[in-house]
Write a protein that holds these residues in place. Structure first.
Motif, PDB file in Angstrom:
ATOM      1  N   THR A   1       0.402  -0.580   0.466  1.00  0.00           N
ATOM      2  CA  THR A   1       0.448   0.332   0.167  1.00  0.00           C
ATOM      3  C   THR A   1       0.615   1.573  -0.113  1.00  0.00           C
ATOM      4  O   THR A   1       2.414   1.303  -0.110  1.00  0.00           O
ATOM      5  CB  THR A   1      -0.933  -0.111   1.711  1.00  0.00           C
ATOM      6  OG1 THR A   1      -0.206   0.406   1.955  1.00  0.00           O
ATOM      7  CG2 THR A   1      -1.837  -1.436   1.253  1.00  0.00           C
ATOM      8  N   PRO A   2      -0.009   2.488  -0.008  1.00  0.00           N
ATOM      9  CA  PRO A   2       0.919   4.014  -0.139  1.00  0.00           C
ATOM     10  C   PRO A   2       1.213   3.655   1.406  1.00  0.00           C
ATOM     11  O   PRO A   2       0.775   3.569   2.077  1.00  0.00           O
ATOM     12  CB  PRO A   2       0.230   4.651  -0.669  1.00  0.00           C
ATOM     13  CG  PRO A   2      -0.971   3.860  -1.675  1.00  0.00           C
ATOM     14  CD  PRO A   2      -1.150   2.466  -1.236  1.00  0.00           C
ATOM     15  N   GLY A   3       3.042   4.163   1.598  1.00  0.00           N
ATOM     16  CA  GLY A   3       3.372   4.470   2.886  1.00  0.00           C
ATOM     17  C   GLY A   3       3.717   5.133   3.528  1.00  0.00           C
ATOM     18  O   GLY A   3       3.082   6.875   3.483  1.00  0.00           O
ATOM     19  N   SER A   4       3.032   5.806   4.762  1.00  0.00           N
ATOM     20  CA  SER A   4       4.068   6.546   5.424  1.00  0.00           C
ATOM     21  C   SER A   4       5.636   7.029   5.803  1.00  0.00           C
ATOM     22  O   SER A   4       5.893   8.563   6.073  1.00  0.00           O
ATOM     23  CB  SER A   4       3.402   6.240   6.883  1.00  0.00           C
ATOM     24  OG  SER A   4       2.119   6.093   7.057  1.00  0.00           O
ATOM     25  N   PHE A   5       6.457   5.793   5.864  1.00  0.00           N
ATOM     26  CA  PHE A   5       7.973   5.846   6.270  1.00  0.00           C
ATOM     27  C   PHE A   5       8.681   6.088   4.674  1.00  0.00           C
ATOM     28  O   PHE A   5       9.587   6.201   4.765  1.00  0.00           O
ATOM     29  CB  PHE A   5       8.251   5.290   7.072  1.00  0.00           C
ATOM     30  CG  PHE A   5       7.536   5.123   8.618  1.00  0.00           C
ATOM     31  CD1 PHE A   5       7.448   6.138   9.480  1.00  0.00           C
ATOM     32  CD2 PHE A   5       6.044   4.542   8.857  1.00  0.00           C
ATOM     33  CE1 PHE A   5       7.550   5.906  10.742  1.00  0.00           C
ATOM     34  CE2 PHE A   5       5.604   4.553   9.875  1.00  0.00           C
ATOM     35  CZ  PHE A   5       6.815   5.062  10.704  1.00  0.00           C
ATOM     36  N   GLY A   6       7.483   5.524   3.844  1.00  0.00           N
ATOM     37  CA  GLY A   6       8.725   5.039   2.170  1.00  0.00           C
ATOM     38  C   GLY A   6       7.287   5.149   1.758  1.00  0.00           C
ATOM     39  O   GLY A   6       6.497   5.902   1.893  1.00  0.00           O
ATOM     40  N   TYR A   7       8.036   5.209  -0.405  1.00  0.00           N
ATOM     41  CA  TYR A   7       7.388   5.323  -1.120  1.00  0.00           C
ATOM     42  C   TYR A   7       6.406   4.300  -0.356  1.00  0.00           C
ATOM     43  O   TYR A   7       4.719   4.565  -1.130  1.00  0.00           O
ATOM     44  CB  TYR A   7       8.503   4.744  -2.436  1.00  0.00           C
ATOM     45  CG  TYR A   7       7.268   5.100  -3.296  1.00  0.00           C
ATOM     46  CD1 TYR A   7       7.264   6.587  -3.999  1.00  0.00           C
ATOM     47  CD2 TYR A   7       6.860   4.224  -4.264  1.00  0.00           C
ATOM     48  CE1 TYR A   7       5.943   6.986  -4.867  1.00  0.00           C
ATOM     49  CE2 TYR A   7       6.240   4.667  -5.488  1.00  0.00           C
ATOM     50  CZ  TYR A   7       5.512   6.339  -5.885  1.00  0.00           C
ATOM     51  OH  TYR A   7       4.813   6.328  -6.921  1.00  0.00           O
ATOM     52  N   ALA A   8       6.125   3.180  -0.847  1.00  0.00           N
ATOM     53  CA  ALA A   8       5.288   2.086  -0.340  1.00  0.00           C
ATOM     54  C   ALA A   8       5.709   1.074   0.975  1.00  0.00           C
ATOM     55  O   ALA A   8       7.011   0.494   1.739  1.00  0.00           O
ATOM     56  CB  ALA A   8       5.246   0.815  -1.789  1.00  0.00           C
ATOM     57  N   GLU A   9       4.582   0.960   1.699  1.00  0.00           N
ATOM     58  CA  GLU A   9       4.630  -0.019   2.614  1.00  0.00           C
ATOM     59  C   GLU A   9       4.016  -1.634   2.523  1.00  0.00           C
ATOM     60  O   GLU A   9       3.105  -1.707   1.849  1.00  0.00           O
ATOM     61  CB  GLU A   9       3.632   0.121   4.095  1.00  0.00           C
ATOM     62  CG  GLU A   9       4.490   1.635   4.720  1.00  0.00           C
ATOM     63  CD  GLU A   9       3.215   2.158   5.376  1.00  0.00           C
ATOM     64  OE1 GLU A   9       4.018   3.123   6.474  1.00  0.00           O
ATOM     65  OE2 GLU A   9       2.105   1.310   5.736  1.00  0.00           O
ATOM     66  N   VAL A  10       4.863  -2.529   3.004  1.00  0.00           N
ATOM     67  CA  VAL A  10       4.275  -4.406   3.066  1.00  0.00           C
ATOM     68  C   VAL A  10       3.871  -4.319   4.112  1.00  0.00           C
ATOM     69  O   VAL A  10       4.450  -4.240   4.906  1.00  0.00           O
ATOM     70  CB  VAL A  10       5.225  -4.895   2.101  1.00  0.00           C
ATOM     71  CG1 VAL A  10       4.743  -6.378   2.222  1.00  0.00           C
ATOM     72  CG2 VAL A  10       6.537  -4.358   0.850  1.00  0.00           C
ATOM     73  N   HIS A  11       2.766  -5.516   4.226  1.00  0.00           N
ATOM     74  CA  HIS A  11       1.735  -5.791   5.114  1.00  0.00           C
ATOM     75  C   HIS A  11       1.681  -7.280   5.461  1.00  0.00           C
ATOM     76  O   HIS A  11       1.625  -7.312   4.134  1.00  0.00           O
ATOM     77  CB  HIS A  11       0.464  -5.234   5.429  1.00  0.00           C
ATOM     78  CG  HIS A  11       0.496  -3.612   5.420  1.00  0.00           C
ATOM     79  ND1 HIS A  11       1.336  -2.745   6.438  1.00  0.00           N
ATOM     80  CD2 HIS A  11       0.975  -2.560   5.103  1.00  0.00           C
ATOM     81  CE1 HIS A  11       1.172  -1.250   6.578  1.00  0.00           C
ATOM     82  NE2 HIS A  11       0.927  -1.726   5.081  1.00  0.00           N
ATOM     83  N   GLY A  12       2.027  -7.698   6.317  1.00  0.00           N
ATOM     84  CA  GLY A  12       1.800  -9.148   6.326  1.00  0.00           C
ATOM     85  C   GLY A  12       2.897 -10.169   5.521  1.00  0.00           C
ATOM     86  O   GLY A  12       2.315 -11.402   5.055  1.00  0.00           O
ATOM     87  N   ALA A  13       3.594  -9.686   5.461  1.00  0.00           N
ATOM     88  CA  ALA A  13       5.251 -10.421   5.301  1.00  0.00           C
ATOM     89  C   ALA A  13       6.180 -11.199   6.119  1.00  0.00           C
ATOM     90  O   ALA A  13       6.050 -10.848   7.270  1.00  0.00           O
ATOM     91  CB  ALA A  13       5.996  -9.844   3.995  1.00  0.00           C
ATOM     92  N   ASP A  14       6.048 -12.199   6.187  1.00  0.00           N
ATOM     93  CA  ASP A  14       6.736 -12.989   6.976  1.00  0.00           C
ATOM     94  C   ASP A  14       8.375 -12.556   7.064  1.00  0.00           C
ATOM     95  O   ASP A  14       8.683 -11.977   5.809  1.00  0.00           O
ATOM     96  CB  ASP A  14       6.324 -14.290   7.055  1.00  0.00           C
ATOM     97  CG  ASP A  14       6.880 -15.110   5.413  1.00  0.00           C
ATOM     98  OD1 ASP A  14       7.345 -14.358   4.649  1.00  0.00           O
ATOM     99  OD2 ASP A  14       5.341 -17.091   5.625  1.00  0.00           O
ATOM    100  N   GLU A  15       9.558 -13.908   6.622  1.00  0.00           N
ATOM    101  CA  GLU A  15      10.578 -13.092   7.649  1.00  0.00           C
ATOM    102  C   GLU A  15      11.288 -13.657   5.451  1.00  0.00           C
ATOM    103  O   GLU A  15      11.760 -13.393   5.791  1.00  0.00           O
ATOM    104  CB  GLU A  15      11.515 -13.934   8.247  1.00  0.00           C
ATOM    105  CG  GLU A  15      10.808 -12.841   9.376  1.00  0.00           C
ATOM    106  CD  GLU A  15      11.955 -11.993   9.675  1.00  0.00           C
ATOM    107  OE1 GLU A  15      12.923 -12.200   8.383  1.00  0.00           O
ATOM    108  OE2 GLU A  15      10.427 -11.141  10.087  1.00  0.00           O
TER     109      GLU A  15
END
Length: 226
Positions: A8-22
């Motif tokens: 999704t569009p990010g707050s700390f960068g250009y895009a954020e990743v959610h729900g990713a494991d290691e």
């Protein structure tokens, strides 16, 4: 991996990743996805690349995750359109070719060759300055006929128009320079040809209202398919 990985569009960068494991994060790290300082989450895309390259990196991230078996959801705002992808490829090729030209010029040791290359850049049909001016003009004309808020269209059109004026100004300035050297028997003919350049004829002395930031996009190996 039952829950999808969302980009999704990010707050700390250009895009954020959610729900990713290691393992998923390990796939994304080489593309520039990293956590912000002093915090493990969210993992965001941090890059100084241009906006088209950023979208291409997000698309590549989604492809790598899907290839590894993850379900991926990408916000529509972060998808690269086919036209934009083609533009990115062309801009990358242009940047690479101009870099090669710079390397070639740096190795030249003949003043006449250097002078003729300089003249070629602003002389004759399809010269570099006129081509750049035409590309900027096309952008200015296109943005005035598409959907969007008027202030957005006007601002982008002004930016493109400033680029067209800058290219014309460069050609006009170059046409006042005495090259090739006077000893060259074709000097007079080259001066006349430069004067016939469309950019030199149409260049205006009106101050440019905006100046595009100088960037040097380089082909990014991270765009290669994993």
């Amino acid at each position: 991996m039952s829950e999808p990985v969302r980009i999704t569009p990010g707050s700390f960068g250009y895009a954020e990743v959610h729900g990713a494991d290691e393992p998923a994060l390990a796939l994304l790290a080489p593309l520039g996805f990293a956590p912000p300082r002093r915090a493990p989450r969210p993992v965001s895309l941090h890059t100084v690349d241009g906006p088209l390259t950023r979208l291409a990196l997000i698309g590549e991230a989604a492809r790598r995750l899907e290839k590894a078996g993850y379900t991926v959801e990408v916000d529509p705002q972060l998808r690269l359109s086919p036209a934009a992808e083609q533009a990115l490829e062309i801009l990358g090729e242009l940047s690479e070719r101009l870099g090669e030209l710079g390397d070639l010029l740096a190795d030249m040791d003949n003043v006449h060759d250097l002078a003729r290359v300089a003249a070629q850049m602003v002389t004759g049909p399809g010269n570099l300055a006129d081509a750049a001016s035409a590309a900027f003009t096309a952008g200015a004309q296109a943005v005035r006929h598409i959907s969007g808020f008027p202030f957005e269209r006007e601002g982008i059109a002004d930016w493109f128009q400033a680029g067209a004026e800058a290219a014309g100004w460069m050609a006009a300035l170059a046409s006042t320079t005495s090259y090739p050297p006077p000893a060259d028997p074709f000097a007079t003919r080259a001066d006349a040809a430069r004067a016939c350049s469309p950019a030199a004829r149409t260049a205006t002395s009106v101050p440019i209202s905006a100046t595009a930031a100088t960037t040097h996009p380089a082909p990014d190996p991270r765009r290669a398919r994993a």
